[in-house]
Each structure stands twice: as C-alpha cells, then as structure tokens.
Design a protein around this motif. Structure first.
Motif, short mmCIF file in Angstrom:
data_model
loop_
_atom_site.label_atom_id
_atom_site.label_comp_id
_atom_site.label_asym_id
_atom_site.label_seq_id
_atom_site.Cartn_x
_atom_site.Cartn_y
_atom_site.Cartn_z
N ARG A 190 0.83 -1.21 0.00
CA ARG A 190 0.00 0.00 0.00
C ARG A 190 0.86 1.25 0.00
O ARG A 190 0.58 2.23 -0.70
N HIS A 191 1.92 1.24 0.81
CA HIS A 191 2.81 2.40 0.85
C HIS A 191 3.63 2.52 -0.44
O HIS A 191 3.88 3.64 -0.90
N ALA A 248 3.34 9.28 -6.40
CA ALA A 248 3.73 10.60 -5.89
C ALA A 248 4.67 11.31 -6.85
O ALA A 248 5.68 10.74 -7.30
N ASP A 255 1.43 4.17 -3.03
CA ASP A 255 1.37 5.63 -2.86
C ASP A 255 2.65 6.29 -3.37
O ASP A 255 2.61 7.37 -3.98
#
Length: 317
Positions: free
Chosen positions: A264-265, A272, A268
């Motif tokens: 999940r990180h 970005a 992201d």
C-alpha cells in the motif's frame, strides 16, 4: 472510625433539623467523612437505612451540604467499600481521581472509599446509596479505579437493581431471611454486569486498536530486512501466539499484513510526483522488497497491474 456501623433493618425515616445530628448519623452509617453545611436556610435532612446481607442501603434527603473523604481518612481505612449512588432529586456533584460528574435525577455513579473523594449536594437533593464491601467481589476495586466519578450507563439495569433493593428494604427482612441473599445475589449480578461493560473495553475495539498499532509499526519500519512476526509481536508487547490469533480474527497472518502494508505504501510512492525520479527498483527496496521481480509479482497480484503500468496511469501529473 474504620467501619460503618451495622444498620438496623427498619423502614422508619430519621429526620434532622440540626447539622450536628446529621453529621453524627452520616459518620455512624458510612466510612468516616468530613462534612460542611452549605444551606442558606435552617438545615434539614432525612434518612432511612437498611442492612441487606453484606450490603447496606440508605435513602437520603438533604439540604445543601458537602462531604469529603480526605486523604488522611482514606489512608486510615482498614476496609474498602464501593459506594453506588442513584440521584433521585436535585443534583449531586462527585469528584474522585481527577474526574468529576454532576448527576441529575435518574442517573447513577460510584466512588471508592479507599481513595479521597468529595460529594456536594444541592438543596433538596435526594439519593439512594448502596454500600458494598470489597470482599463481596474481588473485581470491585478495579471497577472503581476505572469508573469512579463517571456517570454509569445502562440505566435500565441500574434502575431495576435499585427497585429490587428498595422493595426488599421496605419489606423489613429479618437478618437471617434467605430471601435477602437471593435478591442481593441477583442485584449483585446485575451491578457486576453493568460495571464490567463500563470498565472493560470492548474486545473488538481493542482488536482494532492493536491492528492499527501493528500497521503503524510496519509503516515506520518498511525498509527493515528483519521485519519478522517475532519482531512485530515484541513491538506490540504480545506473544507470537497472541499476534497470530489477533490477525487471524481479521483474516490475516503476520507475513500477509507486512506485505500488504508495504504494498500500500509502495503504491502511494509510485503515484507521488515527488518520487518520479526514483526507479521502481529503488521504491521496491525502500519498502522492504530486496527482489524487484518479487515486488512486481506481488504488486500485480494485489493491484491487477505491474508497477510500471500503475505508475504511468496513476502517477501525479
């Protein structure tokens, strides 16, 4: 005085028109208190008391006044009591353990006689007080520590308990009446259930809190190569067995939670703008995936696309 005096089983009401007599009555029937008269008119009070097995019930009506269980008095106590109070009219303000509650009619609270507390009554206040010795139930001190000077919920059960003990007191039971023990056993069970629900956090809420703590720990150690179930359990101060049981209740395993949080990180990070100059391999390694091929497989399985395609379609532009 270390203990309140034993009460006679009587439904008669004692009336007081001087504060000195009221002071003597209160300290004869409850663990010793310091008292003050705050009434602007001639003081009046009334009380009726009854012993119900190990418990005692007192109905009180009072002009404006206050009572203090001071630190000195609390330290001198050789026995502990839970004091449960139902407000019937007027207002009662109770303070203990840096908490304070103001009770309106129809509500209830409790306090612990082994620690300092203060009660202030308004003019015309009426209340029922049930005094329960701690040797009745070993859980009572823990309940009092967590709930003193807070308004008790589950008022239907609290009102039912008050109705049962009030009715029993009005019947003037003999000291050895077996019915008294039966009624008080039922009342004790009702009160214990109410106290337990209020004092013990909901297990599902605790599970959610522990899961959030686990996710936070993983998120702050994404790149750690030794982020293992054992290390996660140690960080949460639980055993490996407890960790596996916790995650199983959420359909997870430690390895799956670690991988899911990392993915999940990483997702992201790929989207970005600030990280557009980092390669997919760099992002994989920053999130604990030493093998970029394994990262790509896990990412595609989780999000349905390889990392490169995800980045091109979902990256900030």
């Amino acid at each position: 005085m270390q203990h309140p005096q034993r009460l006679n089983n009587t439904s008669g009401t004692a009336r007081f028109e001087d504060f000195g007599g009221w002071h003597d009555f209160v300290n004869a029937h409850f663990p010793t208190l310091e008292m003050a008269n705050h009434s602007c008119t001639p003081f009046q009070a009334s009380a009726s008391s009854c012993r119900l097995g190990d418990y005692s019930l007192t109905h009180i009506g009072s002009a404006a006044s206050s009572v203090d269980r001071t630190p000195v008095l609390a330290r001198r106590a050789s026995a502990g009591y839970l004091k449960v109070m139902w407000q019937l009219a007027g207002q009662l303000e109770l303070s203990q353990d840096r908490r304070s509650v103001c009770l309106a009619p129809g509500h209830a609270a409790l306090c612990d006689t082994t620690r300092p507390y203060r009660i202030r009554l308004s003019d015309g206040a009426r209340l029922a007080v049930l005094l329960i010795p701690y040797d009745v139930d070993s859980r009572l001190p823990r309940y009092a520590e967590r709930m003193s000077a807070t308004e008790l919920g589950d008022m239907p059960t609290m009102q039912a308990a008050l109705g049962a003990i009030t009715g029993l007191a009005r019947s003037r039971p003999a000291a050895d009446d077996p019915g008294t023990a039966d009624v008080m056993q039922a009342v004790g069970a009702m009160l214990a259930a109410t106290f337990s629900r209020a004092a013990e956090p909901d297990e599902s809420a605790l599970d959610d809190q522990r899961l959030q703590r686990a996710e936070h720990y993983i998120a702050t150690h994404l790149a750690s190569s030794d982020l293992t179930p054992a290390r996660l359990a140690a960080a949460l101060c639980v055993s490996r067995r407890s960790l596996y049981a916790l995650l199983a209740r959420h359909g997870l395993t430690p390895a799956r939670l670690i991988t899911e949080t990392r993915l999940r990180h990483a997702c992201d990070a790929l989207a970005a703008t600030a990280r557009r100059q980092e390669s997919i391999t760099d992002i994989a390694q920053a999130h604990g995936f030493g093998d970029s091929a394994r990262f790509s497989r896990a990412f595609k399985e989780r999000f349905g696309q390889p990392p490169s395609l995800w980045r091109s379609e979902h990256g900030d532009h």
